[in-house]
Motif scaffolding. Structure first.
Motif, PDB file in Angstrom:
ATOM      1  N   PHE A  83       0.826  -1.211   0.000  1.00 27.72           N
ATOM      2  CA  PHE A  83       0.000   0.000   0.000  1.00 27.72           C
ATOM      3  C   PHE A  83       0.858   1.258   0.000  1.00 27.72           C
ATOM      4  O   PHE A  83       0.580   2.210  -0.734  1.00 27.72           O
ATOM      5  CB  PHE A  83      -0.930  -0.003   1.218  1.00 27.72           C
ATOM      6  N   CYS A  84       1.905   1.288   0.829  1.00 26.21           N
ATOM      7  CA  CYS A  84       2.751   2.488   0.926  1.00 26.21           C
ATOM      8  C   CYS A  84       3.447   2.789  -0.405  1.00 26.21           C
ATOM      9  O   CYS A  84       3.626   3.954  -0.769  1.00 26.21           O
ATOM     10  CB  CYS A  84       3.777   2.316   2.045  1.00 26.21           C
ATOM     11  N   LYS A  85       3.847   1.752  -1.123  1.00 28.18           N
ATOM     12  CA  LYS A  85       4.488   1.973  -2.423  1.00 28.18           C
ATOM     13  C   LYS A  85       3.517   2.599  -3.406  1.00 28.18           C
ATOM     14  O   LYS A  85       3.863   3.548  -4.129  1.00 28.18           O
ATOM     15  CB  LYS A  85       5.032   0.655  -2.967  1.00 28.18           C
ATOM     16  N   SER A 135      11.296   2.684   7.035  1.00 31.87           N
ATOM     17  CA  SER A 135      10.267   2.996   6.048  1.00 31.87           C
ATOM     18  C   SER A 135       8.918   3.170   6.738  1.00 31.87           C
ATOM     19  O   SER A 135       8.716   2.737   7.878  1.00 31.87           O
ATOM     20  CB  SER A 135      10.191   1.891   5.002  1.00 31.87           C
ATOM     21  N   GLU A 136       7.998   3.801   6.030  1.00 30.98           N
ATOM     22  CA  GLU A 136       6.658   4.010   6.588  1.00 30.98           C
ATOM     23  C   GLU A 136       5.947   2.682   6.821  1.00 30.98           C
ATOM     24  O   GLU A 136       5.198   2.535   7.798  1.00 30.98           O
ATOM     25  CB  GLU A 136       5.835   4.890   5.645  1.00 30.98           C
ATOM     26  N   THR A 160       3.632  -1.294  10.505  1.00 28.38           N
ATOM     27  CA  THR A 160       3.590  -2.686  10.964  1.00 28.38           C
ATOM     28  C   THR A 160       3.789  -2.787  12.463  1.00 28.38           C
ATOM     29  O   THR A 160       3.063  -3.511  13.156  1.00 28.38           O
ATOM     30  CB  THR A 160       4.668  -3.508  10.238  1.00 28.38           C
ATOM     31  N   ILE A 161       4.753  -2.053  12.986  1.00 28.61           N
ATOM     32  CA  ILE A 161       5.027  -2.090  14.430  1.00 28.61           C
ATOM     33  C   ILE A 161       3.838  -1.552  15.213  1.00 28.61           C
ATOM     34  O   ILE A 161       3.443  -2.106  16.250  1.00 28.61           O
ATOM     35  CB  ILE A 161       6.304  -1.297  14.743  1.00 28.61           C
ATOM     36  N   LEU A 162       3.234  -0.477  14.730  1.00 34.22           N
ATOM     37  CA  LEU A 162       2.090   0.116  15.432  1.00 34.22           C
ATOM     38  C   LEU A 162       0.880  -0.810  15.409  1.00 34.22           C
ATOM     39  O   LEU A 162       0.215  -1.005  16.432  1.00 34.22           O
ATOM     40  CB  LEU A 162       1.731   1.461  14.791  1.00 34.22           C
ATOM     41  N   VAL A 163       0.597  -1.392  14.262  1.00 35.57           N
ATOM     42  CA  VAL A 163      -0.584  -2.245  14.141  1.00 35.57           C
ATOM     43  C   VAL A 163      -0.418  -3.532  14.941  1.00 35.57           C
ATOM     44  O   VAL A 163      -1.364  -3.988  15.608  1.00 35.57           O
ATOM     45  CB  VAL A 163      -0.860  -2.552  12.650  1.00 35.57           C
ATOM     46  N   CYS A 164       0.760  -4.124  14.915  1.00 34.43           N
ATOM     47  CA  CYS A 164       0.989  -5.375  15.645  1.00 34.43           C
ATOM     48  C   CYS A 164       0.832  -5.198  17.148  1.00 34.43           C
ATOM     49  O   CYS A 164       0.405  -6.125  17.840  1.00 34.43           O
ATOM     50  CB  CYS A 164       2.376  -5.932  15.324  1.00 34.43           C
ATOM     51  N   PHE A 165       1.166  -4.016  17.660  1.00 36.45           N
ATOM     52  CA  PHE A 165       0.992  -3.773  19.093  1.00 36.45           C
ATOM     53  C   PHE A 165      -0.474  -3.883  19.491  1.00 36.45           C
ATOM     54  O   PHE A 165      -0.801  -4.359  20.588  1.00 36.45           O
ATOM     55  CB  PHE A 165       1.531  -2.389  19.459  1.00 36.45           C
ATOM     56  N   HIS A 166      -1.366  -3.458  18.617  1.00 38.57           N
ATOM     57  CA  HIS A 166      -2.795  -3.424  18.946  1.00 38.57           C
ATOM     58  C   HIS A 166      -3.499  -4.733  18.653  1.00 38.57           C
ATOM     59  O   HIS A 166      -4.728  -4.775  18.688  1.00 38.57           O
ATOM     60  CB  HIS A 166      -3.466  -2.288  18.171  1.00 38.57           C
ATOM     61  N   GLN A 198       8.954   9.899  18.547  1.00 35.13           N
ATOM     62  CA  GLN A 198       8.999  11.232  17.954  1.00 35.13           C
ATOM     63  C   GLN A 198       8.531  11.247  16.505  1.00 35.13           C
ATOM     64  O   GLN A 198       7.932  12.232  16.060  1.00 35.13           O
ATOM     65  CB  GLN A 198      10.425  11.785  18.031  1.00 35.13           C
ATOM     66  N   ILE A 199       8.781  10.180  15.771  1.00 39.77           N
ATOM     67  CA  ILE A 199       8.503  10.200  14.326  1.00 39.77           C
ATOM     68  C   ILE A 199       7.281   9.383  13.935  1.00 39.77           C
ATOM     69  O   ILE A 199       6.927   9.348  12.750  1.00 39.77           O
ATOM     70  CB  ILE A 199       9.746   9.722  13.525  1.00 39.77           C
ATOM     71  N   GLU A 200       6.615   8.726  14.859  1.00 37.96           N
ATOM     72  CA  GLU A 200       5.499   7.859  14.479  1.00 37.96           C
ATOM     73  C   GLU A 200       4.335   8.642  13.878  1.00 37.96           C
ATOM     74  O   GLU A 200       3.563   8.111  13.076  1.00 37.96           O
ATOM     75  CB  GLU A 200       5.015   7.050  15.681  1.00 37.96           C
ATOM     76  N   HIS A 201       4.194   9.926  14.247  1.00 41.24           N
ATOM     77  CA  HIS A 201       3.087  10.709  13.712  1.00 41.24           C
ATOM     78  C   HIS A 201       3.238  10.988  12.212  1.00 41.24           C
ATOM     79  O   HIS A 201       2.277  11.425  11.562  1.00 41.24           O
ATOM     80  CB  HIS A 201       2.984  12.051  14.459  1.00 41.24           C
ATOM     81  N   ARG A 202       4.399  10.709  11.625  1.00 39.51           N
ATOM     82  CA  ARG A 202       4.602  10.954  10.194  1.00 39.51           C
ATOM     83  C   ARG A 202       3.754  10.029   9.313  1.00 39.51           C
ATOM     84  O   ARG A 202       3.518  10.344   8.144  1.00 39.51           O
ATOM     85  CB  ARG A 202       6.079  10.769   9.829  1.00 39.51           C
ATOM     86  N   VAL A 203       3.315   8.922   9.866  1.00 41.22           N
ATOM     87  CA  VAL A 203       2.551   7.961   9.059  1.00 41.22           C
ATOM     88  C   VAL A 203       1.050   8.092   9.288  1.00 41.22           C
ATOM     89  O   VAL A 203       0.286   7.202   8.909  1.00 41.22           O
ATOM     90  CB  VAL A 203       3.002   6.514   9.366  1.00 41.22           C
TER      91      VAL A 203
END
Length: 324
Positions: A37-39, A66-67, A72-78, A112-117
């Protein structure tokens, strides 16, 4: 109508079945979906976006991750196995998944950078996560409290944004999450408002009613003649229960039975809070609050098992019969 899953509440067995799906192969699957999707998203928006050097000369350096890796890291946590993101990142991602993320950032830098996505993740939910309207939809709202009621006066993070509201569970300080889902448990749309916004707000339904048709089932809190007429003109039939002091209204047997199945969307609210953890009181920034909420919704959209109902219509002796 026959329930595929028990919609009223989540048992311990059902919770374990949902929470046990986070395996290494599942992480790889989520990354492949997010990376594809990101590509495509970057390819379609590269010509429309301003270049970083045009408005941040010499600054805002490009992230080594990469975004798709961040998503992936954010979604897997939830997915439900961890309750604390710091513990998840330091003791699971940095150790078990270190080989899968070779350019892993430190915990503080990742925060600090997670809000970029946030924009790619929102588009990911809308284009991939949402389901399609089947003509049977359910609408409901749930509170998203940001602190305990005793700490309302001292809360500074959400000062000027969150408001005091009241739900069936009592008073709270925070926001309201309005959801619409179909009979398969797939989300169709959502809207986040302040805690004191009425469920029948026209601006909220301008967002929720997009691409809807057929019957929309809601609880008694959505009773409104003006709202019913507005949705009717858009091709949507709002079906609600009646209060004790209201005149009885004729309702078909199909509508009566499906109105009892509103527990589908109530179960979704329960999963979002208790498994995807969209509600907690540890937020230290507005951007991270939004990222936590959006990533939780994205994780639910990728659940293989969702609360749903299944029904069959049969024509017997010239009469339409519903079997459960």
């Amino acid at each position: 109508i026959r329930d595929v899953e028990r919609s009223r509440g989540l048992g311990d067995v059902y919770k374990r079945q949902i929470m046990s799906i986070l395996t290494r192969s599942k992480v790889t699957e989520i990354f492949c979906i997010a990376d594809d999707f990101c590509k495509e998203f970057e390819k379609s928006t590269s010509e429309l976006l301003l270049k970083e050097e045009d408005f941040h000369p010499g600054g805002n350096r490009k992230c080594s991750m990469s975004e798709s890796e961040i998503i992936t890291i954010l979604v897997c946590f939830h997915m439900g196995q961890f309750r604390n993101f710091k513990h998840y990142y330091l003791n699971y991602v940095s150790t078990t998944l270190a080989s899968d993320f070779p350019d892993l950032l430190s915990y503080s830098r990742f925060i600090q950078i997670e809000h970029r996505v946030i924009i790619p993740l929102m588009m990911f939910i809308r284009l991939i996560g949402f389901g399609t309207c089947t003509g049977i939809s359910f609408v409901d709202s749930t509170k998203v409290a940001v602190c305990h009621n005793k700490r309302i006066r001292t809360n500074r993070v959400f000062k000027g944004m969150a408001e005091i509201g009241k739900s069936t569970m009592g008073w709270f300080y925070g926001f309201k999450l309005h959801l619409v889902c179909n009979d398969r448990g797939e989300l169709l749309n959502f809207c986040l408002t302040k805690g004191n916004v009425d469920d029948r707000n026209p601006e909220v339904f301008n967002v929720l009613s997009r691409k809807l048709f057929g019957d929309l089932f809601a609880d008694k809190g959505y009773i409104s003649k003006k709202l019913f007429d507005t949705l009717w003109n858009e091709g949507i039939h709002l079906v609600t229960g009646i209060k004790s002091n209201m005149k009885n209204q004729l309702m078909g047997m199909r509508e009566k039975i499906l109105l009892r199945k509103r527990s589908v969307i109530e179960t979704i609210n329960d999963e979002l809070k208790n498994i995807c953890q969209i509600e907690h009181s540890r937020h230290r920034g507005k951007a991270n609050f939004l990222m936590n909420l959006i990533a939780g919704i994205a994780a639910y959209c990728l659940f293989e098992k969702k609360p749903s109902i299944k029904y069959e219509m049969e024509d017997t002796y010239g009469q339409l019969t519903m079997f459960g």
